[in-house]
Design an enzyme around this catalytic site. Structure first.
Site, PDB file in Angstrom:
ATOM      1  N   ARG A 122       0.823  -1.228   0.000  1.00  0.00           N
ATOM      2  CA  ARG A 122       0.000   0.000   0.000  1.00  0.00           C
ATOM      3  C   ARG A 122       0.857   1.278   0.000  1.00  0.00           C
ATOM      4  O   ARG A 122       0.796   2.086   0.909  1.00  0.00           O
ATOM      5  CB  ARG A 122      -0.948  -0.004   1.196  1.00  0.00           C
ATOM      6  N   ASP A 308     -12.957  -5.088  -3.822  1.00  0.00           N
ATOM      7  CA  ASP A 308     -13.585  -5.253  -2.502  1.00  0.00           C
ATOM      8  C   ASP A 308     -14.687  -6.312  -2.516  1.00  0.00           C
ATOM      9  O   ASP A 308     -15.228  -6.643  -1.466  1.00  0.00           O
ATOM     10  CB  ASP A 308     -14.160  -3.918  -2.006  1.00  0.00           C
ATOM     11  N   ARG A 400     -14.807  -2.735  11.308  1.00  0.00           N
ATOM     12  CA  ARG A 400     -14.260  -1.527  10.664  1.00  0.00           C
ATOM     13  C   ARG A 400     -15.108  -1.131   9.469  1.00  0.00           C
ATOM     14  O   ARG A 400     -15.147   0.028   9.083  1.00  0.00           O
ATOM     15  CB  ARG A 400     -12.828  -1.802  10.178  1.00  0.00           C
TER      16      ARG A 400
END
Ligand code: EPZ
Length: 429
Positions: A122, A308, A400
């Protein structure tokens, strides 16, 4: 640590409302740093990352008011710090989004490097490249990105994004709203969350055009004022519940969703044999009598199939009728869920960023561990179709990104419960 216990059962049936999108709400809240007026954001999802963002903004000196519907009013007229500390940034990488706004409004930012996470290294080089192109002096010091404009304003620039980056695009777009002159972001991310942010910034007086396309133009303005903005629905939460209904042989109606935001996912659900109807803000899914058909997936930036939703479709293919391949092109290590699914009896071969999945008639329960946000949702869904009782550990990953996932699934008839960690520790003591 809390755990979720999911028991394989019958088809999921019913209707649920989709919450506001986490990946839209986070940049929208951080955009409050760009003005000393009040920014009101509604339809905020009740998630741990939202709480972390509120904590981060609070530490910078933003005053926040939350009403009973979780609408947030922010006041950044009294910001006294430009430092985003490591202890907060390490828990939520999206904190990097304060870099652009702080540099643009205050001429300086000190943001901890976010570091990697479960799904990849990342890097944030594109965020840094963008700010440098706009005239900020950037250096890395003791693990912090120090950006400084030397007292002058950022300057508009033409910025080509070597890779399509969602938060990279958002960071530069926010910084450019207060720069001198025009900034053009080429090879920009086209995600709906980028468009939602651009819409809010324009409501605050920014001058942004082209959001949603691969070229965004931002003409800098003197200052931004307050606005009242509603967060778009979470397309990934919507897709996750559609897959839950599909693999359980159920039927579902989801409300407060924008169907065109998940067109690539709906396309694959149709290909798998599901029936789909949709209206302006709802989607209905029904499932075939026979097993779902296996579907090949290749993830890529919007509007292509979203990374995702990759874990959820690895699961769908694990119980489908033949063999399919899933190729993950966005992140380098986003198959942590595969090892857990294999322990539940899934037949998956991994070869680099490709997973070859041969559908099995049924999975069976096993204790599994969540690793990243979307992978953990896939394990919860697997527990709902596996034979027996599946315990999912480390579910803080789920909290989260999914607002009360077990309550929404229970509304659909799922047998799922949360067991607080202290109970388990005492029982095993
Ligand atoms: C956003 O992450 C989302 N997070 C992610 O959702 C989502 O998976 C991702 O976009 C892709 O859609 C938020 O919006 C808060 P990227 P982001 O920058 O912006 C490389 C979730 O589960 N890259 O679009 O961090 C990067 O390594 C999360 O809700 C660079 O090389 O992702 C990756 O390979 C997970 N240099 C690719 O680009 C950079 O400076 C896409 O990353 C930036 C990114």
């Amino acid at each position: 640590m809390d755990k979720l216990i999911a028991t394989g059962g019958g088809p999921l049936k019913g209707r649920i409302r989709i919450s506001g999108a986490k990946n839209a709400a986070l940049p929208l809240m951080i955009a409050s740093l760009l003005t000393d007026d009040t920014l009101r954001i509604s339809n905020i999802p009740h998630l741990h990352d939202i709480t972390t963002t509120m904590e981060l903004l609070g530490q910078l000196g933003v005053r926040l008011q939350v009403d009973e519907k979780l609408a947030i009013e922010t006041d950044a007229s009294g910001v006294g710090s430009v430092r985003a500390p490591y202890d907060l940034v390490k828990t939520m990488r999206a904190s990097i989004l304060v870099l652009g706004p702080l540099t643009a409004r205050f001429g300086r930012a000190e943001v901890s490097l976010p570091g990697g996470c479960a799904i990849g290294s990342r890097p944030v080089n594109l965020h840094i490249k963008g700010l440098k192109s706009m005239g900020a002096e950037i250096r890395i010091e003791n693990g912090y990105i120090i950006a400084d404009t030397g007292g002058s304003k950022l300057r508009g620039a033409r910025i080509f994004m070597d890779m399509i980056s969602v938060t990279g695009t958002e960071n530069i777009m926010m910084a450019a709203t207060l720069a001198e002159g025009v900034t053009t972001i080429e090879n920009a991310a086209r995600e709906p969350e980028v468009v939602d942010l651009a819409d809010c910034l324009n409501a605050m007086g920014a001058n942004i055009s082209g959001a949603g396309s691969d070229e965004i133009m931002i003409e800098g303005v003197e200052r931004l004022h307050g606005a009242d903005h509603r967060v778009i629905p979470d397309r990934v939460e919507a897709g996750t519940f559609l897959v839950a209904a599909a693999i359980s042989g159920g039927e579902i109606r989801i409300n407060d969703v924008i169907p065109r935001h998940l067109e690539a996912v709906l396309d694959k659900l149709r290909e798998a044999g599901c029936g789909l109807k949709s209206g302006e803000d709802w989607i209905e899914l029904t499932t075939p009598e026979s097993r779902l058909r296996s579907v090949n997936i290749r993830t890529a930036p919007y509007p292509a199939f979203p990374t995702d939703m990759q874990a959820q479709f690895v699961l769908l293919n694990s119980v489908a009728d033949s063999t399919a391949t899933v190729v993950e092109t966005v992140f380098e290590n986003r198959y942590m869920h595969v090892h857990e699914l294999q322990r539940m009896g899934a037949n998956i071969e991994l070869d680099g960023n490709t997973a070859v999945i041969k559908g099995v008639k049924s999975l069976y329960a096993a204790p599994v561990m969540a690793t990243d946000l979307r992978a953990s949702a896939c394990l919860v869904l697997a527990g709902l179709v596996a034979r027996g009782e599946t315990t999912i550990d480390r579910i803080y990953h789920i909290d989260r990104g999914y607002h009360c996932i077990e309550e929404k699934l229970a509304q659909l008839g799922a047998s799922i419960r949360r067991v607080p960690g202290y109970y388990l520790e005492r029982r095993s003591a």
